[in-house]
Design an enzyme around this catalytic site. Structure first.
Site, short mmCIF file in Angstrom:
data_model
loop_
_atom_site.label_atom_id
_atom_site.label_comp_id
_atom_site.label_asym_id
_atom_site.label_seq_id
_atom_site.Cartn_x
_atom_site.Cartn_y
_atom_site.Cartn_z
N LEU A 8 0.84 -1.20 0.00
CA LEU A 8 0.00 0.00 0.00
C LEU A 8 0.88 1.25 0.00
CD1 LEU A 8 -2.83 -0.97 2.52
CD2 LEU A 8 -2.48 -1.64 0.13
N ARG A 15 2.03 15.01 6.67
CA ARG A 15 2.94 15.46 7.72
C ARG A 15 4.40 15.51 7.29
NH1 ARG A 15 2.68 12.48 12.89
NH2 ARG A 15 1.51 10.77 11.96
N LYS A 22 5.13 10.41 0.05
CA LYS A 22 5.79 9.94 1.27
C LYS A 22 6.69 8.73 1.04
CE LYS A 22 3.51 8.02 4.85
NZ LYS A 22 2.88 7.94 6.18
N GLN A 75 -5.31 3.67 -6.81
CA GLN A 75 -6.42 3.94 -5.89
C GLN A 75 -6.65 5.45 -6.01
OE1 GLN A 75 -5.67 4.04 -1.70
NE2 GLN A 75 -7.71 3.30 -1.17
N ASN A 226 5.98 8.93 9.24
CA ASN A 226 4.92 9.88 8.93
C ASN A 226 5.38 11.32 8.93
OD1 ASN A 226 2.59 7.98 8.88
ND2 ASN A 226 3.33 7.58 10.95
N SER A 387 53.81 12.01 -14.22
CA SER A 387 52.94 12.95 -13.51
C SER A 387 52.42 14.02 -14.46
CB SER A 387 53.72 13.63 -12.38
OG SER A 387 54.05 12.68 -11.41
C1 UD1 Z 1 -3.27 1.48 10.06
C2 UD1 Z 1 -4.14 0.37 10.68
C3 UD1 Z 1 -3.85 0.30 12.18
C4 UD1 Z 1 -2.39 0.05 12.42
C5 UD1 Z 1 -1.54 1.12 11.71
C6 UD1 Z 1 -0.10 0.75 11.79
C7 UD1 Z 1 -6.21 0.22 9.42
C8 UD1 Z 1 -7.64 0.61 9.36
N1 UD1 Z 1 -5.53 0.68 10.45
O1 UD1 Z 1 -3.71 2.71 10.63
O2 UD1 Z 1 -4.60 -0.74 12.75
O3 UD1 Z 1 -2.11 0.04 13.80
O4 UD1 Z 1 -1.91 1.23 10.33
O5 UD1 Z 1 0.67 1.78 11.27
O6 UD1 Z 1 -5.75 -0.49 8.57
N2 UD1 Z 1 -3.20 3.65 2.50
C9 UD1 Z 1 -3.57 3.61 1.19
N3 UD1 Z 1 -4.82 3.95 0.84
C10 UD1 Z 1 -5.76 4.33 1.75
C11 UD1 Z 1 -5.38 4.36 3.11
C12 UD1 Z 1 -4.10 4.01 3.45
O7 UD1 Z 1 -2.76 3.28 0.32
O8 UD1 Z 1 -6.90 4.60 1.34
C13 UD1 Z 1 -1.84 3.28 2.87
C14 UD1 Z 1 -1.07 4.43 3.47
O9 UD1 Z 1 -0.35 5.11 2.46
C15 UD1 Z 1 -0.14 3.74 4.44
C16 UD1 Z 1 -0.94 2.54 4.89
O10 UD1 Z 1 -1.90 2.32 3.89
O11 UD1 Z 1 1.04 3.27 3.81
C17 UD1 Z 1 -1.58 2.72 6.26
O12 UD1 Z 1 -2.45 3.82 6.20
P1 UD1 Z 1 -2.58 4.84 7.40
O13 UD1 Z 1 -3.54 5.88 7.01
O14 UD1 Z 1 -1.25 5.25 7.86
O15 UD1 Z 1 -3.26 3.91 8.50
P2 UD1 Z 1 -3.28 4.15 10.04
O16 UD1 Z 1 -4.42 5.05 10.35
O17 UD1 Z 1 -1.96 4.50 10.52
MG MG Z 2 -0.10 5.17 9.68
#
Ligand code: UD1
Ligand code: MG
Length: 450
Positions: A8, A15, A22, A75, A226, A387
């Protein structure tokens, strides 16, 4: 077993305060995303799918640059981690085997940890990677019953009792590919964030009578990036790990903390790396070599017993054979130096081949660039380059030849020949004394007038 990786990488990373997506921020010379891909690659996946969104073009280019066989899916709106994984469904249609979900911003998951997840999959339908958090903060909480994982509750949706759990979700999940996408179909977005949570698949799996468990790893492995501060922390962590590994592998350091590693630096045992050496990507150093202080190496290969530096620069394509010596203020680029060749002082050797046991004198330059094109310099074996020789490429110096100091060599030098390409010296007797007198007289005159 066939394994598909789903990484993902669609999130924005607000941030980071940067236009760069990122997952493309570098750690040890490689985008975070590449670290995640490399960790996953140790499982020898038959497919790797990257879910891109923000900065998709750049993310896709970086991913394909590292692994041309990767599949990129888009996505377009970020509706949550389940929604992100779902974008990989078509790409993995009919995949017989397991899928492992990784995050592109979580670069330190260790291969052994992924192996343990694959093993745990033999007894459970879904396996999640968890860790005991020093500060559980906003992580999803893993609700266990014995070794069975019952559900994952996101912080925002958790009650006090659940928030008290310190066993947290890293985000890494493994399941049979078909099962994973089946479960995702059932995920809704009726929660505090209005997102499709991948974490919901655990509760859904349990309701369907499937089993789920969590494998635990060290918190440092799950470090997500982050912010700029976390990126700096991640870099420091990587460097510390790389140094420790090198020391364990028998590399010798005087001041390990001053040595900077790239993600792929390889150094053989018995090699001594002095203070303040920088390894950019693509460096392999064999056993028992010596990299002296303040050298910068990139995209090069150094064979056994070679000595580099102090203050040397090896650029991409530098190939040093055994016992080669490259000394201070010498730059080597795209050049092969055969066994025992010596270039000890103040020289530039680019787009060249230097034969065995050849000695290149101080201040030698291969003039490889004519302003438009690059040209090759061929130097034979057992040659002595005087040289301050300028070798104007394309040019060849035969075996056992010599060039006189200060020569500008524009024509090929036959084997065994001495080439002189400089103005003949003339001595004018008494002339210096006369000149000094004239100059002193002029100075006095000027001083009086001032
Ligand atoms: C997520 C987990 C949480 C976990 C944490 C660990 C879920 C709902 N929550 O939360 O349980 O403890 O990670 O760091 O899964 N991303 C996408 N598309 C999206 C959303 C996210 O590609 O629509 C990717 C982000 O770029 C990232 C990863 O998925 O690499 C995690 O997304 P993030 O928004 O950081 O999730 P957290 O809220 O941190
Ligand atoms: Mg996260």
């Amino acid at each position: 077993m066939n394994i598909a990786l789903i990484i993902l990488a669609a999130g924005k990373g607000t941030r980071m305060k940067s236009d760069l997506p990122k997952v493309l921020h570098p750690i040890a010379g490689a985008p975070m995303l590449v670290h995640a891909m490399r960790a996953g690659a140790t499982l020898e996946p038959d497919r790797t799918v990257i879910v891109a969104g923000h900065g998709a073009e750049a993310v896709s280019a970086a991913a394909l640059d590292h692994d041309p066989d990767a599949t990129i899916v888009l996505q377009t709106t970020q509706e949550g981690t389940a929604h992100a994984v779902k974008q990989a469904a078509t790409a993995l249609e009919g995949h017989e085997g397991d899928s492992i979900v990784l995050y592109g911003d979580t670069p330190f998951i260790q291969p052994e940890t992924l192996e343990r997840m694959v093993e745990a999959r033999q007894n459970h339908d879904v396996v999640v990677l968890g860790f005991t958090a020093a500060d559980p903060g906003r992580y999803g909480r893993l609700v266990m019953q014995g070794d069975m994982l019952e559900r994952i509750v996101e912080f925002k949706d958790a009650d006090e009792a659940t928030r008290a759990i310190d066993f947290c979700n890293s985000g890494v999940i493994a399941a049979k590919t078909e099962v994973l996408f089946d479960l995702i179909e059932a995920v809704g977005n009726d929660n505090a964030s209005g997102e499709y949570y991948l974490t919901d698949i655990i509760g859904i799996a349990r309701d369907r009578g499937l089993s789920a468990t969590a494998v635990a790893c060290d918190e440092a492995e799950t470090l997500g990036v982050n912010s700029r501060a976390e990126l700096a922390q991640a870099e420091a962590l990587f460097q510390a790990r790389a140094r420790n590994e090198a020391v364990e592998n028998g590399v010798i350091f005087y001041a390990p903390d001053s040595v900077y590693f790239a993600y792929d630096t390889m150094i053989g045992p018995g090699t001594l790396v002095e203070q303040n050496v920088v390894f950019a990507p693509g460096v392999t150093i064999e056993n028992d070599s010596h990299i002296r202080a303040f050298s910068h190496l990139e995209g090069c290969h150094v064979a056994r017993g070679a000595v580099v530096g102090p203050y040397a620069r090896l650029r991409p394509g530098a190939e040093l054979a055994e016992k080669v010596k490259v000394g201070n203020f010498v730059e080597i680029k795209n050049a092969v130096l055969d066994e025992g060749a010596k270039i000890n002082h103040l020289s530039y050797i680019g787009d060249a081949h230097v034969g065995a046991d050849t000695n290149v004198g101080a201040g030698t330059v291969t003039c490889n660039y004519d302003g438009v094109m690059k040209h090759h310099t061929e130097i034979g074996a057992r040659v002595f380059i005087g040289s301050d020789t300028m070798l104007v490429a394309p040019v060849t110096v035969g075996d056992d030849a010599m060039t006189g100091s200060g020569s500008v060599i524009t024509q090929d030098v036959p084997a065994g020949a001495l080439a002189l390409g400089r103005a003949r010296q003339i001595n004018k007797v008494g002339m210096a004394r006369k000149l000094f007198e004239i100059l002193k007289f002029k100075k006095q005159k000027r001083d009086r007038e001032a």
